[in-house]
Scaffold this active site. Structure first.
Site, PDB file in Angstrom:
ATOM      1  N   TYR A  87     114.160  14.749  -3.675  1.00  0.00           N
ATOM      2  CA  TYR A  87     112.964  15.679  -3.566  1.00  0.00           C
ATOM      3  C   TYR A  87     111.962  15.368  -2.508  1.00  0.00           C
ATOM      4  O   TYR A  87     111.320  16.419  -1.819  1.00  0.00           O
ATOM      5  CB  TYR A  87     112.366  15.758  -5.045  1.00  0.00           C
ATOM      6  CG  TYR A  87     111.599  16.945  -5.136  1.00  0.00           C
ATOM      7  CD1 TYR A  87     112.208  18.155  -5.295  1.00  0.00           C
ATOM      8  CD2 TYR A  87     110.050  17.101  -5.407  1.00  0.00           C
ATOM      9  CE1 TYR A  87     111.354  19.414  -5.692  1.00  0.00           C
ATOM     10  CE2 TYR A  87     109.575  18.150  -5.510  1.00  0.00           C
ATOM     11  CZ  TYR A  87     110.240  19.427  -5.927  1.00  0.00           C
ATOM     12  OH  TYR A  87     109.473  20.625  -5.944  1.00  0.00           O
ATOM     13  N   LYS A 147     103.986  18.413  -3.476  1.00  0.00           N
ATOM     14  CA  LYS A 147     103.670  19.035  -4.769  1.00  0.00           C
ATOM     15  C   LYS A 147     102.478  18.298  -5.294  1.00  0.00           C
ATOM     16  O   LYS A 147     101.475  18.616  -5.962  1.00  0.00           O
ATOM     17  CB  LYS A 147     104.777  18.938  -5.612  1.00  0.00           C
ATOM     18  CG  LYS A 147     105.968  19.707  -5.403  1.00  0.00           C
ATOM     19  CD  LYS A 147     105.406  21.386  -5.504  1.00  0.00           C
ATOM     20  CE  LYS A 147     106.849  22.344  -5.666  1.00  0.00           C
ATOM     21  NZ  LYS A 147     106.172  23.583  -5.382  1.00  0.00           N
TER      22      LYS A 147
HETATM   23  P1  NAD Z   1     112.549  30.997  -4.353  1.00  0.00           P
HETATM   24  O1  NAD Z   1     113.309  30.411  -3.241  1.00  0.00           O
HETATM   25  O2  NAD Z   1     112.945  31.911  -5.046  1.00  0.00           O
HETATM   26  O3  NAD Z   1     110.925  31.182  -4.215  1.00  0.00           O
HETATM   27  C1  NAD Z   1     110.294  30.457  -3.063  1.00  0.00           C
HETATM   28  C2  NAD Z   1     109.479  31.594  -2.163  1.00  0.00           C
HETATM   29  O4  NAD Z   1     108.713  30.916  -1.083  1.00  0.00           O
HETATM   30  C3  NAD Z   1     110.654  32.549  -1.619  1.00  0.00           C
HETATM   31  O5  NAD Z   1     110.165  33.880  -2.057  1.00  0.00           O
HETATM   32  C4  NAD Z   1     110.273  32.509  -0.077  1.00  0.00           C
HETATM   33  O6  NAD Z   1     110.217  33.675   0.677  1.00  0.00           O
HETATM   34  C5  NAD Z   1     108.702  31.867  -0.137  1.00  0.00           C
HETATM   35  N1  NAD Z   1     108.426  31.119   1.054  1.00  0.00           N
HETATM   36  C6  NAD Z   1     108.823  30.302   1.729  1.00  0.00           C
HETATM   37  N2  NAD Z   1     108.099  29.981   2.892  1.00  0.00           N
HETATM   38  C7  NAD Z   1     107.042  31.109   3.096  1.00  0.00           C
HETATM   39  C8  NAD Z   1     106.185  31.459   3.796  1.00  0.00           C
HETATM   40  N3  NAD Z   1     105.895  30.651   5.083  1.00  0.00           N
HETATM   41  N4  NAD Z   1     105.467  32.382   3.636  1.00  0.00           N
HETATM   42  C9  NAD Z   1     105.347  33.165   2.569  1.00  0.00           C
HETATM   43  N5  NAD Z   1     106.425  32.744   1.644  1.00  0.00           N
HETATM   44  C10 NAD Z   1     107.364  31.863   1.814  1.00  0.00           C
HETATM   45  O7  NAD Z   1     112.656  29.604  -5.257  1.00  0.00           O
HETATM   46  P2  NAD Z   1     111.809  29.302  -6.593  1.00  0.00           P
HETATM   47  O8  NAD Z   1     112.466  28.311  -7.116  1.00  0.00           O
HETATM   48  O9  NAD Z   1     111.397  30.637  -7.419  1.00  0.00           O
HETATM   49  O10 NAD Z   1     110.345  28.781  -6.197  1.00  0.00           O
HETATM   50  C11 NAD Z   1     109.155  29.173  -6.376  1.00  0.00           C
HETATM   51  C12 NAD Z   1     108.148  27.973  -6.873  1.00  0.00           C
HETATM   52  O11 NAD Z   1     108.623  27.410  -7.609  1.00  0.00           O
HETATM   53  C13 NAD Z   1     108.122  27.002  -5.585  1.00  0.00           C
HETATM   54  O12 NAD Z   1     106.854  26.477  -5.247  1.00  0.00           O
HETATM   55  C14 NAD Z   1     109.263  25.949  -5.946  1.00  0.00           C
HETATM   56  O13 NAD Z   1     108.736  24.545  -5.468  1.00  0.00           O
HETATM   57  C15 NAD Z   1     108.657  25.905  -7.518  1.00  0.00           C
HETATM   58  N6  NAD Z   1     109.217  25.278  -8.595  1.00  0.00           N
HETATM   59  C16 NAD Z   1     110.834  25.555  -8.585  1.00  0.00           C
HETATM   60  C17 NAD Z   1     111.595  24.763  -9.380  1.00  0.00           C
HETATM   61  C18 NAD Z   1     113.098  25.135  -9.530  1.00  0.00           C
HETATM   62  O14 NAD Z   1     113.744  24.146  -9.977  1.00  0.00           O
HETATM   63  N7  NAD Z   1     113.507  26.127  -9.056  1.00  0.00           N
HETATM   64  C19 NAD Z   1     111.132  23.970 -10.457  1.00  0.00           C
HETATM   65  C20 NAD Z   1     109.566  23.701 -10.220  1.00  0.00           C
HETATM   66  C21 NAD Z   1     109.014  24.512  -9.492  1.00  0.00           C
END
Ligand code: NAD
Length: 272
Positions: free
Chosen positions: A167, A174
């Site tokens: 990570y 984060k």
């Molecule tokens: P996801 O890839 O569907 O979403 C990430 C989003 O970030 C995408 O829509 C992408 O277009 C956007 N993004 C990236 N760079 C960007 C930029 N320059 N400008 C605007 N948008 C941008 O994946 P997700 O898992 O739904 O992630 C959403 C959030 O949840 C993130 O912050 C991720 O770290 C967090 N998260 C994810 C998990 C997991 O296991 N999937 C767990 C905890 C937290």
């Protein structure tokens, strides 16, 4: 499974009369989409931003399916694009009541192996910019559209508090995001704006696919969790509904763990 499949989403009017912005839907598996679906099912009026034209064909049908009247392209690293997006949001909605920030990025070649060896200055700063600073910037812009108070949420992961394999840079970003959540909450509290983070367990999305051994994060997270189960989109979206609606009154500056109890476990395995 896409967020809305196999999920008996609770409908109601908890978000009736509330308008807000959803940032971070890339496809139907995105956490932002799970949250958006739940908020819409409780009567929220939604605007969406998406990154780049390539994603529009995926995001538009989703946004239209919940009756969103505004879909705006916005890159959080580009001030001009953020200026234009918030100007359009203000023109169309006037004021808003909530923002969901579900945006993160780090270069794939840094999300593996040794954090010490693999982390470059440029990639570190890119991850911090997109995954942490962007929430500060969004909070500044969105708070100007919240004269009557409101709620902001962002998404985080336990890699901010613990050293999780692969990570790496994202864990550091984060940690900054969670600290930023508290500082933003402190600044905006007197305006009646609540600011919180949801720390979700690993879930199968596009972002997770970019992390080396991402599937292991899901299976090990499940094995080490108190409930011995995966984090559900229902649970994450339910927490978002609580925090974005008036059910969340008086809660701010909080990092809420929605991870089947993964975050608070000590030793893995059974007692014997
Ligand atoms: P996801 O890839 O569907 O979403 C990430 C989003 O970030 C995408 O829509 C992408 O277009 C956007 N993004 C990236 N760079 C960007 C930029 N320059 N400008 C605007 N948008 C941008 O994946 P997700 O898992 O739904 O992630 C959403 C959030 O949840 C993130 O912050 C991720 O770290 C967090 N998260 C994810 C998990 C997991 O296991 N999937 C767990 C905890 C937290």
């Amino acid at each position: 499974m896409a967020a809305s499949e196999g999920w008996n989403m609770p409908t109601g009017e908890l978000m009736k009369g509330k308008k807000g912005l959803i940032m971070g839907v890339a496809n139907a598996n995105s956490i932002a989409w799970g949250i958006a679906s739940q908020l819409a099912a409780q009567g929220a009026e939604l605007a969406f931003t998406y990154l780049g034209e390539g994603l529009e064909r995926r995001v538009r049908p989703l946004a239209e399916s919940v009756g969103a009247r505004l879909l705006i392209q916005a890159d959080v690293t580009d001030d001009a694009s953020m200026d234009a997006a918030f100007a359009e949001l203000e023109k169309e909605f006037g004021t808003i009541d909530f923002v969901v920030h579900s945006v993160a990025f780090a270069n794939k070649d840094e999300l593996k192996g040794s954090f010490v060896e693999n982390t470059s200055r440029d990639s570190f700063l890119l991850a911090m910019n997109i995954s942490a600073f962007s929430f500060v910037d969004v909070a500044k812009r969105a708070s100007k559209l919240m004269p009557n108070g409101g709620s902001m949420i962002t998404m985080t992961y336990l890699g901010s508090e613990r050293a999780i394999p692969n990570y790496n840079t994202m864990g550091v970003a984060k940690a900054a995001l969670e600290a930023a959540t508290r500082y933003i909450a402190r600044d905006l509290g007197p305006k009646g704006i609540r600011v919180n983070a949801i720390s979700a367990g690993a879930m199968r999305t596009l972002s997770l696919a970019g992390i080396s051994g991402g599937r292991g994060m899901i299976s090990q997270g499940r094995a080490m969790s108190a409930m011995k189960e995966d984090t559900s989109m229902e649970g994450v979206a339910g927490a978002a509904l609580w925090l974005c609606s008036d059910l969340g009154l008086s809660t701010t500056g909080e990092v809420v763990h929605v991870d089947a109890g993964f975050h608070m476990m000590g030793l893995a395995g059974d007692e014997e």
